[in-house]
Write a protein that holds these residues in place. Structure first.
Motif, mmCIF file in Angstrom:
data_model
loop_
_atom_site.group_PDB
_atom_site.id
_atom_site.type_symbol
_atom_site.label_atom_id
_atom_site.label_comp_id
_atom_site.label_asym_id
_atom_site.label_seq_id
_atom_site.Cartn_x
_atom_site.Cartn_y
_atom_site.Cartn_z
ATOM 1 N N MET A 103 14.319 -1.247 -4.754
ATOM 2 C CA MET A 103 13.481 -0.457 -5.641
ATOM 3 C C MET A 103 12.355 0.115 -4.793
ATOM 4 S SD MET A 103 15.089 -0.949 -8.487
ATOM 5 C CE MET A 103 13.949 -0.338 -9.726
ATOM 6 N N LEU A 104 12.510 1.381 -4.377
ATOM 7 C CA LEU A 104 11.521 2.016 -3.518
ATOM 8 C C LEU A 104 10.350 2.527 -4.350
ATOM 9 C CD1 LEU A 104 13.748 4.008 -0.995
ATOM 10 C CD2 LEU A 104 12.428 1.929 -0.569
ATOM 11 N N ASN A 105 9.161 2.101 -3.976
ATOM 12 C CA ASN A 105 7.929 2.465 -4.665
ATOM 13 C C ASN A 105 7.671 3.962 -4.496
ATOM 14 O OD1 ASN A 105 5.195 2.703 -5.480
ATOM 15 N ND2 ASN A 105 4.736 0.631 -4.788
ATOM 16 N N ASP A 106 7.566 4.691 -5.625
ATOM 17 C CA ASP A 106 7.334 6.135 -5.556
ATOM 18 C C ASP A 106 5.912 6.480 -5.129
ATOM 19 O OD1 ASP A 106 9.935 6.689 -6.309
ATOM 20 O OD2 ASP A 106 9.448 6.709 -8.445
ATOM 21 N N GLY A 107 5.008 5.498 -5.210
ATOM 22 C CA GLY A 107 3.668 5.690 -4.686
ATOM 23 C C GLY A 107 2.807 6.635 -5.496
ATOM 24 N N ASN A 108 1.648 6.962 -4.929
ATOM 25 C CA ASN A 108 0.681 7.866 -5.543
ATOM 26 C C ASN A 108 -0.252 8.356 -4.441
ATOM 27 O OD1 ASN A 108 -1.187 5.705 -5.128
ATOM 28 N ND2 ASN A 108 -0.594 4.812 -7.094
ATOM 29 N N THR A 109 -1.428 8.835 -4.787
ATOM 30 C CA THR A 109 -2.343 9.373 -3.767
ATOM 31 C C THR A 109 -3.311 8.324 -3.226
ATOM 32 O OG1 THR A 109 -3.954 10.082 -5.449
ATOM 33 C CG2 THR A 109 -2.234 11.666 -4.802
ATOM 34 N N ASN A 110 -3.213 7.074 -3.700
ATOM 35 C CA ASN A 110 -4.116 6.038 -3.206
ATOM 36 C C ASN A 110 -3.847 5.726 -1.738
ATOM 37 O OD1 ASN A 110 -5.503 5.697 -5.609
ATOM 38 N ND2 ASN A 110 -4.116 4.104 -6.362
ATOM 39 N N LYS A 111 -4.897 5.319 -1.045
ATOM 40 C CA LYS A 111 -4.798 5.022 0.383
ATOM 41 C C LYS A 111 -4.606 3.525 0.596
ATOM 42 C CE LYS A 111 -7.587 9.050 1.648
ATOM 43 N NZ LYS A 111 -7.626 9.568 0.270
ATOM 44 N N TRP A 112 -4.265 3.144 1.845
ATOM 45 C CA TRP A 112 -3.843 1.776 2.107
ATOM 46 C C TRP A 112 -4.129 1.395 3.552
ATOM 47 C CZ3 TRP A 112 -0.215 1.916 6.000
ATOM 48 C CH2 TRP A 112 0.455 3.129 6.182
ATOM 49 N N LEU A 113 -3.973 0.097 3.828
ATOM 50 C CA LEU A 113 -4.016 -0.431 5.188
ATOM 51 C C LEU A 113 -3.018 -1.571 5.277
ATOM 52 C CD1 LEU A 113 -5.402 -0.553 8.023
ATOM 53 C CD2 LEU A 113 -6.842 -2.367 7.070
ATOM 54 N N LYS A 114 -2.232 -1.572 6.358
ATOM 55 C CA LYS A 114 -1.320 -2.672 6.646
ATOM 56 C C LYS A 114 -1.821 -3.357 7.916
ATOM 57 C CE LYS A 114 3.030 -1.657 6.498
ATOM 58 N NZ LYS A 114 4.387 -1.181 6.920
ATOM 59 N N ARG A 156 10.638 -17.449 -13.319
ATOM 60 C CA ARG A 156 10.409 -18.397 -12.233
ATOM 61 C C ARG A 156 9.418 -17.846 -11.221
ATOM 62 N NH1 ARG A 156 16.565 -20.059 -10.391
ATOM 63 N NH2 ARG A 156 17.271 -20.954 -12.364
ATOM 64 N N GLU A 157 9.378 -16.516 -11.097
ATOM 65 C CA GLU A 157 8.660 -15.867 -10.000
ATOM 66 C C GLU A 157 7.388 -15.183 -10.478
ATOM 67 O OE1 GLU A 157 9.269 -15.726 -6.738
ATOM 68 O OE2 GLU A 157 11.135 -16.866 -6.782
ATOM 69 N N TYR A 158 6.246 -15.593 -9.922
ATOM 70 C CA TYR A 158 4.970 -14.918 -10.129
ATOM 71 C C TYR A 158 4.326 -14.722 -8.759
ATOM 72 C CZ TYR A 158 5.470 -16.091 -15.078
ATOM 73 O OH TYR A 158 5.928 -16.207 -16.370
ATOM 74 N N VAL A 159 4.050 -13.462 -8.394
ATOM 75 C CA VAL A 159 3.455 -13.161 -7.097
ATOM 76 C C VAL A 159 2.389 -12.085 -7.279
ATOM 77 C CG1 VAL A 159 5.456 -13.827 -5.717
ATOM 78 C CG2 VAL A 159 5.281 -11.493 -6.584
ATOM 79 N N ALA A 160 1.379 -12.095 -6.406
ATOM 80 C CA ALA A 160 0.254 -11.168 -6.501
ATOM 81 C C ALA A 160 0.259 -10.201 -5.322
ATOM 82 C CB ALA A 160 -1.059 -11.938 -6.545
ATOM 83 N N TYR A 161 0.360 -8.902 -5.624
ATOM 84 C CA TYR A 161 0.273 -7.841 -4.619
ATOM 85 C C TYR A 161 -0.366 -6.620 -5.269
ATOM 86 C CZ TYR A 161 3.537 -10.509 -1.702
ATOM 87 O OH TYR A 161 4.128 -11.487 -0.943
ATOM 88 N N ASP A 162 -0.897 -5.716 -4.449
ATOM 89 C CA ASP A 162 -1.447 -4.465 -4.968
ATOM 90 C C ASP A 162 -0.365 -3.398 -4.867
ATOM 91 O OD1 ASP A 162 -2.904 -2.290 -5.747
ATOM 92 O OD2 ASP A 162 -4.447 -2.462 -4.197
ATOM 93 N N PHE A 163 0.421 -3.264 -5.924
ATOM 94 C CA PHE A 163 1.572 -2.367 -5.888
ATOM 95 C C PHE A 163 1.173 -0.897 -5.969
ATOM 96 C CE2 PHE A 163 3.586 -6.346 -7.148
ATOM 97 C CZ PHE A 163 4.736 -6.329 -6.390
ATOM 98 N N ASP A 164 0.085 -0.582 -6.673
ATOM 99 C CA ASP A 164 -0.313 0.819 -6.818
ATOM 100 C C ASP A 164 -1.449 1.201 -5.872
ATOM 101 O OD1 ASP A 164 -2.232 -0.671 -8.103
ATOM 102 O OD2 ASP A 164 -2.347 0.600 -9.883
ATOM 103 N N ASN A 165 -1.846 0.268 -4.971
ATOM 104 C CA ASN A 165 -2.842 0.545 -3.931
ATOM 105 C C ASN A 165 -4.171 1.047 -4.487
ATOM 106 O OD1 ASN A 165 -1.172 -0.308 -1.892
ATOM 107 N ND2 ASN A 165 -0.603 1.728 -1.168
ATOM 108 N N ASP A 166 -4.550 0.529 -5.658
ATOM 109 C CA ASP A 166 -5.837 0.939 -6.219
ATOM 110 C C ASP A 166 -6.981 0.025 -5.800
ATOM 111 O OD1 ASP A 166 -5.257 -1.326 -7.700
ATOM 112 O OD2 ASP A 166 -5.704 -0.411 -9.647
ATOM 113 N N GLY A 167 -6.667 -1.012 -5.004
ATOM 114 C CA GLY A 167 -7.692 -1.935 -4.540
ATOM 115 C C GLY A 167 -7.805 -3.191 -5.370
ATOM 116 N N PHE A 168 -6.968 -3.318 -6.409
ATOM 117 C CA PHE A 168 -6.994 -4.498 -7.266
ATOM 118 C C PHE A 168 -5.593 -5.109 -7.320
ATOM 119 C CE2 PHE A 168 -10.135 -1.532 -9.243
ATOM 120 C CZ PHE A 168 -11.260 -2.169 -8.751
#
Length: 670
Positions: free
Chosen positions: A488-499, A423-435
């Motif tokens: 479900m806490l995102n373990d993340g990586n070294t990519n940078k971000w902006l909120k 039912r659910e389709y959503v778009a977010y950048d989960f791995d912060n790679d810019g895509f």
């Protein structure tokens, strides 16, 4: 001759059938085309959501030698055997579902799943529809990368409806809303130092519950978010009081089967309205007059028998007005307006036109929601139209051509092989790679590469297929997923971000309907601020961007629903940027505003006198330097203001009346 062939087939079936009767005797498979005998073995005990059980099964086993994407399919030219296919992992007697399919194409079945090196997978065909033998293929694709992992953490405040992650107390940290029953709600407030503080609220009987959807927005602009519950018998608004310490309920009398709900400023008056999909009739919306939310029906999806499921508001044509796409599920079959999705273009005058056919967005698949975002970072909103049934085809990836039309680029996208449902389709950048990525079907994230190619994660996540609101629940810049009583806490990586967090002044307090743009070495990324995406959940109202390994953000632009444009230069990565509407004005935009006043003397070394026209009565003045920075703000008294404290130079004077309407012109301080 015919008898000899029959005899050979019988011998063939006997030879192969014995080894495939049970899980323990499952035949090992490798890549290639295989011939299956009649289905006469042990039946499965679970068909993984495909309905009732068959009475017999045909068992195979695939052991992965390296991480790969594996597709098993009975889609073979000239073959018309009605097959049903289930894939398990684990050990015999303790099997867990991986994937399942019935009728991927016609009567044929097909699944694609991620296989991890060293693990064995049981591939089973049952006889629910046919016991005849058939041919099938097993293909292996490029090894899948483990892109991102999550760490589960229990949530102590559990409710019956856990569909909402959003800031509820005005600190811009995402909280968790758990609706317990008709009179009780628990908010788990995220703490600035980490963790949550649970507060239980008793509210007047809402009569209805958010059984179908929930949305959040500050519709009275008091700094605390309100809610709308969507149920099988209409809606209720749950409104925060002036200091956010309690809530009242406003049950609307209209009874109808609600699907998706959204908060959006439909008429662009600075106040949030509410849009509601009606499953059985033309859609409803509630216009905010500042005191009441007033019911309206029609004008935004008028098909008589409804079928309206997942509404999402986006500016697809970049004209500054929010348009609306409706994912349709039912309501008259494939005829006009039935299962055909709708794209409603905002005409800018309070009316909307369904342009789905002309835009190539009149999609006939049975879908409950769609994921919208700029998947190739060209500045135009694209879409992934998800499926919740394979009856009319698979998910589609639609590229925005920038001219009001869309092109189907599903072939080669990765979605042409995916038949899992959600039912659910959503778009977010989960791995912060810019895509942008897509959280949809199959308990996985489809990671985008910026060129309309999507790849599933190696390890599927343990997620409910539809109860999974999204937000940054530990304020680390990576998006997390709430799933029932677990975060479900995102373990993340070294990519940078902006909120980016917004506070509207002329626009609604949340900035819902604003377009946020960021610029850097990658070019441009965009986000539309939305209340209610996917089918039923409420996700964060903060705008999240990943920028990969980039070290600088050259510019952030916020285009508010009011038309105000704020521009902030040289923003630091890995930070939260809070923007109050109008505090970083784009001088070029201000200079193009309509002029309804004159000032004298100009230039001036102290007092600016204001002569207004056309009944414009200025109440407040702001002055900006030519970089868009606010340098002075004061009330207008006696139609004059003092600029004595300013240094010599050229400024933009912006005057606002008591209703918040603004006009501007250039002034010079001697």
């Amino acid at each position: 001759m015919r008898k000899n062939l029959s005899f050979l087939v019988v011998l063939f079936n006997i030879t192969w059938g014995i080894a495939q009767l049970t899980c323990a005797s499952a035949v090992d498979l490798t890549a290639g085309t295989h011939t299956a005998p009649a289905v006469t073995g042990t039946a499965v005990t679970s068909v993984c959501g495909l309905g009732s059980l068959g009475t017999a099964g045909l068992w195979y086993k695939y052991t992965a030698t390296q991480d790969k994407s594996v597709t098993v399919s009975t889609v073979i030219a000239g073959q018309n055997i009605d097959t049903r296919l289930i894939v398990y992992k684990g050990t015999c007697g303790a099997l867990a579902c991986v994937a399942a399919n019935d009728d991927f194409s016609g009567n044929s079945s097909q699944v694609t799943f991620s296989a991890i090196a060293g693990n064995s997978y049981y591939i089973v065909f049952d006889n629910k529809w046919s016991s005849l033998g058939f041919n099938f293929t097993l293909t292996e694709a490029t090894p899948i990368i483990n892109r991102l992992s999550f760490t589960p953490q229990p949530v102590s405040a559990a409710g019956n409806f856990n569909h909402c992650v959003v800031d509820m107390n005005g600190d811009y940290l995402d909280d968790i809303v758990s609706v317990v029953n008709n009179t009780q709600m628990v908010i788990s407030y995220q703490q600035s130092g980490g963790g949550f503080n649970n507060v239980t609220y008793t509210i007047p009987n809402t009569i209805v519950l958010p059984t179908w959807s929930i949305a959040a927005g500050d519709y009275d602009n008091n700094g605390f978010n309100d809610l709308i519950y969507g149920s099988g018998s209409g809606v209720t608004f749950v409104k925060a009081n002036a200091d956010g310490t309690g809530y009242t309920s406003d049950r609307k009398p209209q009874s109808f089967l609600t699907q998706r709900t959204n908060f959006i400023d439909i008429n662009k008056d600075g106040k949030l309205d509410a849009f509601v999909c009606d499953d059985n009739a033309p859609n409803r919306f509630y216009l905010n007059d500042g005191t009441n939310m007033n019911h309206n029906q029609g004008g935004l999806g008028n098909f008589p028998s409804g079928g309206n499921y997942g509404s999402i508001w986006i500016d697809y044509d970049n004209d500054g007005d929010m348009d609306m796409y409706i994912a349709k599920c039912s309501g008259g079959g494939s005829g006009p307006g039935g299962n055909i999705d709708e794209l409603h273009r905002n005409n800018g005058d309070g009316t909307f036109t369904n342009v789905a056919v002309a835009a190539n967005m009149a999609n006939p698949t049975q879908t409950w929601s769609s994921a919208w975002g700029d998947f190739n970072n060209d500045g135009w909103m694209d879409a992934v139209i998800g499926i919740n049934s394979t009856a009319n085809g698979l998910s589609k990836v639609m590229k925005n051509n920038g001219d009001g039309t869309f092109t189907d680029v599903s072939a080669g996208s990765g979605y042409e092989m995916i038949n899992n449902l959600s039912r659910e389709y959503v778009a977010y950048d989960f791995d912060n790679d810019g895509f942008l990525d897509v959280l949809g079907a199959g308990n996985t994230i489809m990671f985008g590469d910026g060129n309309f190619k999507f790849s599933p994660n190696l390890n599927p996540y343990t997620l409910d297929h539809d109860n999974r609101p999204i937000g940054d629940l530990n304020n680390d810049g990576f998006l997390d997923i709430q799933n029932g009583n677990t975060i479900m806490l995102n373990d993340g990586n070294t990519n940078k971000w902006l909120k980016v967090t917004l506070q509207g002044t002329q626009s609604n307090r949340n900035g819902i309907g604003a377009r946020v743009e960021i610029y850097g070495a990658w070019g441009k990324q965009i986000r539309d601020v939305q209340s209610g995406v996917g089918f039923q959940n409420m996700n964060t109202l903060n705008a999240h961007f990943g920028i990969g390994q980039a070290t600088a953000i050259t510019k952030v632009v916020i285009k508010w629903p009011s038309g105000v444009v704020d521009v902030i230069l040289n923003v630091t990565p890995n930070t939260t940027l809070h923007v109050v509407e109008g505090t970083h004005l784009d001088v070029k935009e201000v200079q193009n505003s309509q002029v309804l006043f004159t000032v004298y003397p100009n230039p001036s070394d102290d007092i600016l006198n204001i002569k207004a026209a056309n009944n414009f009565v200025p109440a407040e003045a702001k002055l900006y330097d030519l970089n868009g920075r606010t340098v002075l703000q004061k009330k207008v008294e006696g139609n004059s203001i003092s600029i004595k404290e300013l240094t010599s130079g050229v400024y933009i004077l912006v005057l606002a009346d008591k209703n918040g309407k603004t006009y501007s012109q250039k002034v010079t301080k001697k």
